[in-house]
Write an enzyme that holds these catalytic residues in place. Structure first.
Site, PDB file in Angstrom:
ATOM      1  N   ASN A 121       0.926  -1.268   0.322  1.00 44.05           N
ATOM      2  CA  ASN A 121      -0.235  -0.095  -0.207  1.00 44.05           C
ATOM      3  C   ASN A 121       0.614   1.324  -0.145  1.00 44.05           C
ATOM      4  O   ASN A 121       2.171   1.126   0.040  1.00 44.05           O
ATOM      5  CB  ASN A 121      -0.754  -0.199   0.898  1.00 44.05           C
ATOM      6  CG  ASN A 121      -0.419  -0.205   2.688  1.00 44.05           C
ATOM      7  OD1 ASN A 121       0.648  -0.543   2.210  1.00 44.05           O
ATOM      8  ND2 ASN A 121      -0.811   0.223   3.697  1.00 44.05           N
ATOM      9  N   CYS A 177      -9.843  -5.547   0.283  1.00 45.83           N
ATOM     10  CA  CYS A 177     -11.209  -4.950   0.991  1.00 45.83           C
ATOM     11  C   CYS A 177     -12.043  -4.580  -0.458  1.00 45.83           C
ATOM     12  O   CYS A 177     -11.729  -5.972  -1.711  1.00 45.83           O
ATOM     13  CB  CYS A 177     -10.362  -3.574   0.993  1.00 45.83           C
ATOM     14  SG  CYS A 177     -10.029  -2.499  -0.483  1.00 45.83           S
ATOM     15  N   HIS A 213      -3.820   0.305  -3.207  1.00 43.18           N
ATOM     16  CA  HIS A 213      -3.692  -0.614  -2.298  1.00 43.18           C
ATOM     17  C   HIS A 213      -2.976  -2.076  -2.142  1.00 43.18           C
ATOM     18  O   HIS A 213      -2.328  -1.587  -3.839  1.00 43.18           O
ATOM     19  CB  HIS A 213      -5.328  -0.995  -1.874  1.00 43.18           C
ATOM     20  CG  HIS A 213      -6.553  -0.374  -1.925  1.00 43.18           C
ATOM     21  ND1 HIS A 213      -7.390  -0.760  -0.825  1.00 43.18           N
ATOM     22  CD2 HIS A 213      -6.271   0.964  -2.091  1.00 43.18           C
ATOM     23  CE1 HIS A 213      -8.517   0.015  -0.559  1.00 43.18           C
ATOM     24  NE2 HIS A 213      -7.759   1.701  -1.140  1.00 43.18           N
ATOM     25  N   CYS A 218     -10.601  -3.407  -3.833  1.00 42.14           N
ATOM     26  CA  CYS A 218     -10.012  -4.446  -4.268  1.00 42.14           C
ATOM     27  C   CYS A 218     -10.458  -5.672  -4.827  1.00 42.14           C
ATOM     28  O   CYS A 218      -9.972  -6.204  -5.669  1.00 42.14           O
ATOM     29  CB  CYS A 218      -8.926  -5.412  -3.295  1.00 42.14           C
ATOM     30  SG  CYS A 218      -7.463  -3.991  -2.724  1.00 42.14           S
ATOM     31  N   GLU A 236      -2.793  -4.668  -3.188  1.00 41.38           N
ATOM     32  CA  GLU A 236      -3.851  -5.981  -4.278  1.00 41.38           C
ATOM     33  C   GLU A 236      -3.566  -5.298  -5.587  1.00 41.38           C
ATOM     34  O   GLU A 236      -2.800  -5.686  -6.518  1.00 41.38           O
ATOM     35  CB  GLU A 236      -4.691  -5.898  -4.121  1.00 41.38           C
ATOM     36  CG  GLU A 236      -4.928  -7.381  -3.376  1.00 41.38           C
ATOM     37  CD  GLU A 236      -5.528  -6.064  -2.086  1.00 41.38           C
ATOM     38  OE1 GLU A 236      -4.407  -5.177  -1.423  1.00 41.38           O
ATOM     39  OE2 GLU A 236      -6.265  -6.954  -0.460  1.00 41.38           O
ATOM     40  N   GLU A 252       0.142   5.941   0.915  1.00 43.13           N
ATOM     41  CA  GLU A 252      -0.445   6.688   0.907  1.00 43.13           C
ATOM     42  C   GLU A 252       0.067   7.839   0.600  1.00 43.13           C
ATOM     43  O   GLU A 252       1.500   7.470   0.911  1.00 43.13           O
ATOM     44  CB  GLU A 252      -1.336   6.736   2.349  1.00 43.13           C
ATOM     45  CG  GLU A 252      -1.969   5.290   2.673  1.00 43.13           C
ATOM     46  CD  GLU A 252      -2.105   4.521   4.198  1.00 43.13           C
ATOM     47  OE1 GLU A 252      -0.989   5.645   5.119  1.00 43.13           O
ATOM     48  OE2 GLU A 252      -1.879   3.722   4.398  1.00 43.13           O
TER      49      GLU A 252
END
Ligand SMILES: [Zn+2]
Length: 297
Positions: free
Chosen positions: A88, A128, A101, A131, A103, A90
């Site tokens: 991930n 999630c 994310h 994803c 994935e 951010e």
């Protein structure tokens, strides 16, 4: 070995730690080929599933989550047998929709490496909804196997029943199918040529806004990202986010970015320039070079 792996290496079983150390050299950016995987299984005596789950802490060490401090690692295994790590990302202080994310990071890593099909996704936390929808855009997405620690392996169809995907919009060439769009722009600038090549390989069946970003660091290395759309529109993956994720995977710092180019098709229904500038300006004080090119499809 790169400093970012020091902590995760210490937690690995001894046999895996000894076997993986030579692979984690200064150039390592999360790719391990099929032969290396077979060798690691043989050396450690681990099954492939156990090995790939065992490697997740290394994938998670590729993360850059300054907002959540939650490190997620994912591995996409391609039809070739090679594996591609992702994590991930951010953007500090920027809206959460700019996040990548794990994935998505792993899948885009495989795509940029030329894989045309993903067969397995291995991840250290349940995928999630965002994803699950992103994986559903892939070629044979419903059949992709999802592997989680201490869980029975299930296909995406288990995690995303009654799915809405590209076939519902009559798209027959899903994400990772080789794309080749006709984009024409005359330039001798290597970075623009690189961005043009990637834009022609981008996946935008819903808007035809074929696009790519190339970032250059102070030392002249370049990192690219292609646009990857989704049948549900969100979660599409922006080319700037993919390029930033690629750069971080290569153990570079956002402060090293000195030039950024966005190429877009003239025939697209949308423009990614505003979203790309927002993400870039959260990372580096660099102006985005925006080039709109003639498209023949
Ligand atoms: Zn997710």
């Amino acid at each position: 070995m790169q400093d970012r792996f020091i902590h995760c290496i210490a937690a690995l079983p001894t046999s895996l730690r000894d076997a993986i150390l030579p692979i984690l050299n200064q150039d390592f950016a999360g790719h391990i080929d099929a032969q290396q995987i077979a060798d690691l299984c043989q050396t450690t005596g681990m099954t492939e599933k156990a090995l790939l789950i065992g490697l997740l802490p290394i994938a998670a060490a590729l993360a850059k989550p300054p907002i959540s401090d939650f490190h997620v690692g994912a591995i996409a295994k391609g039809k070739s047998g090679d594996i591609y790590m992702g994590a991930n990302l951010e953007l500090s202080g920027e809206a959460l929709c700019h996040s990548v994310h794990a994935e998505q990071s792993a899948i885009s890593h495989a795509w940029l490496s030329g894989e045309q099909k993903i067969v397995d996704i291995i991840v250290n936390a349940s995928p999630c909804g965002h994803c699950r929808q992103f994986i559903n855009e892939l070629v044979d997405g419903q059949q992709v196997n999802i592997h989680l620690p201490e869980q029975t392996t299930q296909s995406l169809s288990h995690y995303l029943p009654y799915a809405f995907g590209p076939a519902d919009l009559n798209i027959t060439e899903a994400l990772l199918t080789k794309q080749q769009h006709g984009l024409d722009f005359d330039s001798a600038d290597p970075m623009i040529i690189e961005a043009l090549d990637h834009a022609s390989l981008s996946y935008a069946p819903y808007t035809h806004s074929y696009a790519a970003v190339v970032l250059e660091t102070q030392d002249g290395h370049t990192y690219c990202g292609r646009y990857a759309e989704n049948a549900a529109f969100n979660p599409s993956m922006m080319p700037m986010q993919m390029a930033l994720s690629t750069l971080i995977r290569h153990n570079r710092d956002l402060s090293e970015i000195k030039r950024a180019v966005l190429i877009e098709s003239s025939l697209g229904k949308i423009s990614l320039v505003g979203a790309s500038m927002d993400a870039l300006h959260a990372c580096a004080p660099v102006e985005l070079e925006h080039i709109v090119v003639e498209a023949s499809d």
